[in-house]
Design a protein around this motif. Structure first.
Motif, mmCIF file in Angstrom:
data_model
loop_
_atom_site.group_PDB
_atom_site.id
_atom_site.type_symbol
_atom_site.label_atom_id
_atom_site.label_comp_id
_atom_site.label_asym_id
_atom_site.label_seq_id
_atom_site.Cartn_x
_atom_site.Cartn_y
_atom_site.Cartn_z
ATOM 1 N N LEU A 56 -34.081 103.478 7.517
ATOM 2 C CA LEU A 56 -34.943 102.666 6.765
ATOM 3 C C LEU A 56 -35.074 103.417 5.318
ATOM 4 N N THR A 57 -35.079 102.799 4.079
ATOM 5 C CA THR A 57 -35.417 103.393 2.912
ATOM 6 C C THR A 57 -37.021 102.871 2.823
ATOM 7 N N MET A 58 -37.257 103.543 1.787
ATOM 8 C CA MET A 58 -38.717 103.083 1.293
ATOM 9 C C MET A 58 -38.923 101.919 0.449
ATOM 10 N N THR A 59 -37.696 101.250 -0.073
ATOM 11 C CA THR A 59 -37.618 100.191 -0.755
ATOM 12 C C THR A 59 -37.499 99.150 0.375
ATOM 13 N N ASP A 60 -36.726 99.478 1.542
ATOM 14 C CA ASP A 60 -36.773 98.329 2.509
ATOM 15 C C ASP A 60 -38.111 98.124 3.211
#
Length: 87
Positions: A56-60
């Protein structure tokens, strides 16, 4: 003796109109399902192939957070969680 019947004007009612938005319980319920703060990056130590926390990325996370809190109703938030879960 004849009594003439006339219509009452719209703003002259004796009872107050209901205003559920200002009730204490409804205000507490709305505040309960509002965001408290922005999400932070969580570092997990999961080594399981089924849990993909590290992908998971921070944008997700921010996108999910904004779509989750776009509504303050619990039923809509639960529906979003069920939509995002995979079995």
């Amino acid at each position: 003796m004849e009594v003439l019947v006339t219509r009452a004007s719209a703003g002259k009612a004796r009872k107050r109109t209901r205003n559920p938005e200002n009730w204490k319980a409804n205000i507490a319920k709305k505040n309960r399902y509002m965001p408290k703060k922005a999400p932070e990056r969580i570092i997990c130590a999961h080594k399981n192939e089924h849990l993909k926390c590290s992908s998971l990325t921070m944008t997700d996370i921010m996108n999910f957070h904004s779509s989750f809190y776009s509504s303050n109703k619990r039923s809509e938030q639960d529906a979003l969680i069920l939509k995002c879960c995979k079995t």
